[in-house]
Design a protein around this motif. Structure first.
Motif, PDB file in Angstrom:
ATOM      1  N   UNK A  32       0.840  -1.195   0.000  1.00  0.00           N
ATOM      2  CA  UNK A  32       0.000   0.000   0.000  1.00  0.00           C
ATOM      3  C   UNK A  32       0.877   1.247   0.000  1.00  0.00           C
ATOM      4  N   UNK A  33       0.280   2.340  -0.457  1.00  0.00           N
ATOM      5  CA  UNK A  33       0.954   3.628  -0.406  1.00  0.00           C
ATOM      6  C   UNK A  33       0.788   4.231   0.978  1.00  0.00           C
ATOM      7  N   UNK A  34       1.250   5.455   1.152  1.00  0.00           N
ATOM      8  CA  UNK A  34       1.172   6.091   2.457  1.00  0.00           C
ATOM      9  C   UNK A  34      -0.250   6.434   2.872  1.00  0.00           C
ATOM     10  N   UNK A  40      -7.700   7.127  -7.939  1.00  0.00           N
ATOM     11  CA  UNK A  40      -8.853   7.013  -8.828  1.00  0.00           C
ATOM     12  C   UNK A  40      -8.417   6.143 -10.000  1.00  0.00           C
ATOM     13  N   UNK A  41      -9.199   5.130 -10.309  1.00  0.00           N
ATOM     14  CA  UNK A  41      -8.775   4.183 -11.335  1.00  0.00           C
ATOM     15  C   UNK A  41      -9.967   3.608 -12.072  1.00  0.00           C
ATOM     16  N   UNK A  42      -9.682   3.030 -13.210  1.00  0.00           N
ATOM     17  CA  UNK A  42     -10.664   2.254 -13.941  1.00  0.00           C
ATOM     18  C   UNK A  42      -9.940   1.101 -14.612  1.00  0.00           C
ATOM     19  N   UNK A  61     -12.672   4.216  -6.611  1.00  0.00           N
ATOM     20  CA  UNK A  61     -12.068   5.217  -5.739  1.00  0.00           C
ATOM     21  C   UNK A  61     -11.520   4.508  -4.510  1.00  0.00           C
ATOM     22  N   UNK A  62     -10.194   4.593  -4.308  1.00  0.00           N
ATOM     23  CA  UNK A  62      -9.525   3.937  -3.188  1.00  0.00           C
ATOM     24  C   UNK A  62      -8.943   5.002  -2.263  1.00  0.00           C
ATOM     25  N   UNK A  63      -9.108   4.782  -0.966  1.00  0.00           N
ATOM     26  CA  UNK A  63      -8.580   5.714   0.041  1.00  0.00           C
ATOM     27  C   UNK A  63      -7.890   4.924   1.138  1.00  0.00           C
ATOM     28  N   UNK A  64      -6.708   5.393   1.544  1.00  0.00           N
ATOM     29  CA  UNK A  64      -5.952   4.774   2.627  1.00  0.00           C
ATOM     30  C   UNK A  64      -6.056   5.649   3.875  1.00  0.00           C
ATOM     31  N   UNK A  65      -6.903   5.279   4.839  1.00  0.00           N
ATOM     32  CA  UNK A  65      -6.961   6.054   6.084  1.00  0.00           C
ATOM     33  C   UNK A  65      -5.637   6.023   6.828  1.00  0.00           C
ATOM     34  N   UNK A 254      -4.731   4.525 -13.806  1.00  0.00           N
ATOM     35  CA  UNK A 254      -4.801   4.866 -12.378  1.00  0.00           C
ATOM     36  C   UNK A 254      -4.119   6.208 -12.160  1.00  0.00           C
ATOM     37  N   UNK A 255      -4.654   6.957 -11.234  1.00  0.00           N
ATOM     38  CA  UNK A 255      -4.065   8.236 -10.858  1.00  0.00           C
ATOM     39  C   UNK A 255      -4.060   8.330  -9.345  1.00  0.00           C
ATOM     40  N   UNK A 256      -2.902   8.491  -8.753  1.00  0.00           N
ATOM     41  CA  UNK A 256      -2.741   8.557  -7.309  1.00  0.00           C
ATOM     42  C   UNK A 256      -2.412   9.976  -6.874  1.00  0.00           C
ATOM     43  N   UNK A 257      -3.087  10.425  -5.816  1.00  0.00           N
ATOM     44  CA  UNK A 257      -2.840  11.790  -5.322  1.00  0.00           C
ATOM     45  C   UNK A 257      -3.022  11.832  -3.816  1.00  0.00           C
TER      46      UNK A 257
END
Length: 257
Positions: A32-34, A40-42, A61-65, A254-257
């Protein structure tokens, strides 16, 4: 000064280690990222079967708490064209909600091994098309474990899980095995070209169906954007006549921000 250079070199090595390969295409990985990051991906799938052609376009839509947890929602659109006398159409497919928790991590110099518990809850929002993983119109709960090893030279991912459909006949044991091969040396800013070799074993216990699928994929990543392309074909296709898979084509970004 020497200690500063050494510290910066170690930090750069750690960064490159995590960016040695991007996420698999048809499989999953436990890395996983930080914490606090969004993706956001498809991953559009064009699935050609004996029954017809299904085009599945999810917005994910993926979110890492935190650095070891992830929550996600998948909002999918599907269009379908049958070879039978069934009616063609399009619309919302089954919405999916995913959760992941990384419970084991062991890092070494230029390598890491991690394990994740995963659940995927499928809501019955789509048409009752009886199409595995796309649109069934029935609730499903998937529970699995993902384990992966990654180094600067290659990556291996494994996933074992069970998909439960209480009001249907698509209960499934699932095992996925994937291999990733970076074609470029690790560099910063991030630039990657990766090959993926991915296998999916699927046992539908109530229908007594079995599939072994192979996906050959290629991935290009630049900074925080990734592009995916893969073709999946059946190696073993022990399902009912008229329902067999011919091939699937996957196109993703995919685009990570």
């Amino acid at each position: 000064m020497k200690s500063y250079i050494l510290t910066m070199a170690i930090a750069l090595l750690a960064l490159l280690k995590l960016q040695a390969q991007g996420p698999p295409i048809t499989a999953d990985k436990p890395i996983m990222l930080g914490g606090g990051s969004f993706t956001a991906k498809t991953l559009t799938e064009i699935r050609k079967t004996e029954r017809g052609t299904f085009t599945y376009v999810p917005l994910m839509l993926h979110y890492l708490p935190t650095a070891n947890s992830l929550v996600a929602v998948h909002l999918p659109y599907i269009s379908y064209s049958f070879n039978t006398n069934e009616e063609d159409g399009s619309g919302l497919a089954d919405i999916k909600v995913m959760g992941k928790y990384q419970f084991f991590r062991k890092d070494g110099t230029g390598k890491t091994f991690r394990m994740v518990a995963k659940t995927l809850q499928t809501l019955p929002t789509g048409e009752a098309l009886d199409v595995m993983e796309l649109s069934t119109g029935k609730y499903q709960g998937y529970y699995g474990l993902v384990a992966g090893y990654e180094s600067l030279k290659y990556g291996i991912s494994n996933e074992l899980g069970y998909n439960w459909m209480p009001d249907g006949t698509l209960d499934e044991f699932r095992y996925k095995l994937g291999f990733g091969l970076p074609l470029l040396k690790p560099q910063y800013p991030n630039k990657q070209l990766n090959l993926y070799f991915e296998y999916t074993n699927s046992w539908l216990t109530e229908r007594d169906w079995y599939q072994l699928l192979y996906a050959q994929g290629i991935q290009y990543a630049r900074k925080n954007v990734t592009f995916d392309l893969a073709v999946q074909v059946p190696l073993v296709n022990d399902v009912d006549e008229g329902r067999r898979l011919k091939y699937s084509l996957f196109l993703g970004t995919r685009y990570t921000f």
